[in-house]
Design a protein around this motif. Structure first.
Motif, PDB file in Angstrom:
ATOM      1  N   UNK A  97       0.809  -1.228   0.000  1.00 10.34           N
ATOM      2  CA  UNK A  97       0.000   0.000   0.000  1.00 10.34           C
ATOM      3  C   UNK A  97       0.842   1.278   0.000  1.00 10.34           C
ATOM      4  N   UNK A  98       2.130   1.182   0.259  1.00 13.93           N
ATOM      5  CA  UNK A  98       2.949   2.396   0.283  1.00 13.93           C
ATOM      6  C   UNK A  98       4.394   2.064  -0.060  1.00 13.93           C
ATOM      7  N   UNK A  99       5.034   3.017  -0.723  1.00 18.74           N
ATOM      8  CA  UNK A  99       6.445   2.871  -1.077  1.00 18.74           C
ATOM      9  C   UNK A  99       7.073   4.252  -1.122  1.00 18.74           C
ATOM     10  N   UNK A 100       8.218   4.397  -0.497  1.00 17.57           N
ATOM     11  CA  UNK A 100       8.901   5.691  -0.469  1.00 17.57           C
ATOM     12  C   UNK A 100      10.389   5.479  -0.704  1.00 17.57           C
ATOM     13  N   UNK A 101      11.010   6.468  -1.362  1.00 18.06           N
ATOM     14  CA  UNK A 101      12.429   6.365  -1.678  1.00 18.06           C
ATOM     15  C   UNK A 101      13.051   7.753  -1.625  1.00 18.06           C
ATOM     16  N   UNK A 102      14.251   7.841  -1.078  1.00 20.80           N
ATOM     17  CA  UNK A 102      14.982   9.106  -1.047  1.00 20.80           C
ATOM     18  C   UNK A 102      16.467   8.808  -1.207  1.00 20.80           C
ATOM     19  N   UNK A 103      17.213   9.799  -1.673  1.00 15.60           N
ATOM     20  CA  UNK A 103      18.643   9.582  -1.874  1.00 15.60           C
ATOM     21  C   UNK A 103      19.373  10.874  -2.153  1.00 15.60           C
ATOM     22  N   UNK A 104      20.676  10.767  -2.180  1.00 14.08           N
ATOM     23  CA  UNK A 104      21.521  11.925  -2.468  1.00 14.08           C
ATOM     24  C   UNK A 104      22.613  11.499  -3.432  1.00 14.08           C
ATOM     25  N   UNK A 105      22.794  12.276  -4.485  1.00 17.67           N
ATOM     26  CA  UNK A 105      23.835  12.032  -5.477  1.00 17.67           C
ATOM     27  C   UNK A 105      24.734  13.265  -5.493  1.00 17.67           C
ATOM     28  N   UNK A 106      25.970  13.091  -5.030  1.00 20.73           N
ATOM     29  CA  UNK A 106      26.863  14.241  -4.890  1.00 20.73           C
ATOM     30  C   UNK A 106      27.558  14.678  -6.162  1.00 20.73           C
ATOM     31  N   UNK A 107      27.320  13.999  -7.284  1.00 24.97           N
ATOM     32  CA  UNK A 107      28.074  14.320  -8.501  1.00 24.97           C
ATOM     33  C   UNK A 107      27.801  15.727  -9.019  1.00 24.97           C
ATOM     34  N   UNK A 108      26.551  16.160  -8.992  1.00 24.95           N
ATOM     35  CA  UNK A 108      26.230  17.499  -9.500  1.00 24.95           C
ATOM     36  C   UNK A 108      26.896  18.579  -8.649  1.00 24.95           C
TER      37      UNK A 108
ATOM     38  N   UNK B  17      33.071  15.280  -2.873  1.00 20.54           N
ATOM     39  CA  UNK B  17      31.619  15.440  -2.797  1.00 20.54           C
ATOM     40  C   UNK B  17      30.927  14.558  -3.832  1.00 20.54           C
ATOM     41  N   UNK B  18      31.510  14.447  -5.013  1.00 18.01           N
ATOM     42  CA  UNK B  18      30.906  13.643  -6.076  1.00 18.01           C
ATOM     43  C   UNK B  18      30.876  12.162  -5.772  1.00 18.01           C
ATOM     44  N   UNK B  19      31.725  11.728  -4.845  1.00 19.79           N
ATOM     45  CA  UNK B  19      31.747  10.300  -4.514  1.00 19.79           C
ATOM     46  C   UNK B  19      30.636   9.898  -3.549  1.00 19.79           C
ATOM     47  N   UNK B  20      29.957  10.885  -2.976  1.00 25.25           N
ATOM     48  CA  UNK B  20      28.932  10.591  -1.972  1.00 25.25           C
ATOM     49  C   UNK B  20      27.639  10.147  -2.658  1.00 25.25           C
ATOM     50  N   UNK B  21      27.228   8.943  -2.347  1.00 22.20           N
ATOM     51  CA  UNK B  21      25.971   8.393  -2.889  1.00 22.20           C
ATOM     52  C   UNK B  21      25.200   7.756  -1.723  1.00 22.20           C
ATOM     53  N   UNK B  22      23.990   8.191  -1.479  1.00 17.23           N
ATOM     54  CA  UNK B  22      23.158   7.574  -0.441  1.00 17.23           C
ATOM     55  C   UNK B  22      21.786   7.267  -1.030  1.00 17.23           C
ATOM     56  N   UNK B  23      21.186   6.223  -0.527  1.00 24.02           N
ATOM     57  CA  UNK B  23      19.861   5.846  -1.010  1.00 24.02           C
ATOM     58  C   UNK B  23      19.108   5.118   0.106  1.00 24.02           C
ATOM     59  N   UNK B  24      17.833   5.372   0.202  1.00 25.86           N
ATOM     60  CA  UNK B  24      16.989   4.716   1.191  1.00 25.86           C
ATOM     61  C   UNK B  24      15.626   4.452   0.561  1.00 25.86           C
ATOM     62  N   UNK B  25      15.134   3.232   0.737  1.00 28.17           N
ATOM     63  CA  UNK B  25      13.842   2.856   0.158  1.00 28.17           C
ATOM     64  C   UNK B  25      13.069   2.003   1.161  1.00 28.17           C
ATOM     65  N   UNK B  26      11.776   2.235   1.256  1.00 27.63           N
ATOM     66  CA  UNK B  26      10.914   1.491   2.178  1.00 27.63           C
ATOM     67  C   UNK B  26       9.598   1.173   1.493  1.00 27.63           C
ATOM     68  N   UNK B  27       9.120  -0.043   1.689  1.00 25.06           N
ATOM     69  CA  UNK B  27       7.791  -0.425   1.203  1.00 25.06           C
ATOM     70  C   UNK B  27       7.014  -1.046   2.356  1.00 25.06           C
ATOM     71  N   UNK B  28       5.719  -0.786   2.375  1.00 23.58           N
ATOM     72  CA  UNK B  28       4.856  -1.280   3.451  1.00 23.58           C
ATOM     73  C   UNK B  28       3.709  -2.076   2.847  1.00 23.58           C
TER      74      UNK B  28
END
Length: 275
Positions: A156-167, A195-206
């Protein structure tokens, strides 16, 4: 040698005197090459949350009536669930928990080849056919027939967030170039790469999974009671990478655990209301 002899003497005395011998629960080693490491600790902390937990049923000290669990229905169209589970899996969990709640559970395996006909008699509400089975052996004492149905398995729910430092890293490098100095350009390049090497990602589904139970009079095939309960299942994943050093984690309660917990909640209600 002396220690071994003392243990032998103690064991012999215990056997002669009839004293109880304390036997420790078996323990098992962990052959994983990462055992004890950081990733092992993180994974085990998540897994501990999904371990089987027994339920203290309110009326456990009171003996419940004789009953038979028949496989219910899985009415969900979710392919992931239907590929993993059958109605028999759920009935197995139900037999375990009803036994833990001190109900007199006649295992379906004792019905042998007549199991399918027995199920049909109650699913079709055929009292005459049901009475034929109730005249057979251990079935004579059966008071209830219980079934557990899965009515819902829905993401019923899915969320995702992240950071890409390349830009941002590219912007830092350009700022160094535009500074007009060699040192500024070098500093901008280093900062940009960092800074460009920093990559983070988080995803959750319920998911929401819903279970219904029915209690049927063994003799008349009439429905005496029913109940419904739902539980949320959350699955998540995180990953992070900085300067070539990466870390990721994924986990959550699985479908097996969710089904067992739904059965436990249903049996708790049956134990509280209908024993």
């Amino acid at each position: 040698m002396r220690h071994r002899r003392c243990m032998t003497v103690s064991l012999a005395l215990a056997l002669v005197l009839g004293a109880p011998i304390a036997v420790a629960q078996p323990t098992f080693g962990n052959p994983s090459p990462t055992a004890g490491g950081r990733t092992s600790q993180q994974a085990n902390e998540s897994a501990d949350q999904a371990l089987y937990q027994s339920v203290e049923y309110a009326n456990r000290n009171r003996k419940g009536p004789a009953l038979v669990v028949i496989p219910g229905e899985i009415k969900s169209n979710n392919a992931t669930f239907t590929q993993k589970f059958t109605a028999n899996n759920i009935a197995d969990y139900a037999e375990l928990e009803l036994s833990n709640a001190n109900f007199q559970v006649l295992e379906r395996s004792n019905l042998g080849p007549v199991l399918r006909e027995f199920e049909l008699a109650y699913n079709l509400g055929d009292p005459d056919q049901a009475r034929k089975f109730l005249r057979m052996g251990k079935l004579r004492s059966t008071k209830y027939v219980v079934k557990f149905d899965i009515l819902k398995t829905e993401q019923i729910a899915q969320a995702q967030s992240g950071f890409d430092g390349r830009a941002i890293g590219d912007m830092a490098a350009l700022a160094g170039v535009f500074s007009g100095s060699w040192r500024g350009a070098q500093a901008g390049t280093v900062a940009g790469r960092g800074i460009g090497s920093v990559q983070t990602n988080e995803a959750t589904s319920v998911w929401i999974i819903g279970m219904r139970y029915k209690i049927i009079n063994a003799e008349t095939t009439e429905q005496l009671a029913q109940g419904y309960t739902e539980e949320k299942m959350e699955v998540g994943a995180t990953s992070q990478s900085v300067l070539g050093v990466s870390q990721s984690q994924k986990g959550g309660v699985g479908l097996d655990t969710m089904v067992q917990r739904l059965v436990q909640k249903s049996v708790w209600e049956i134990d509280s209301k209908y024993k």
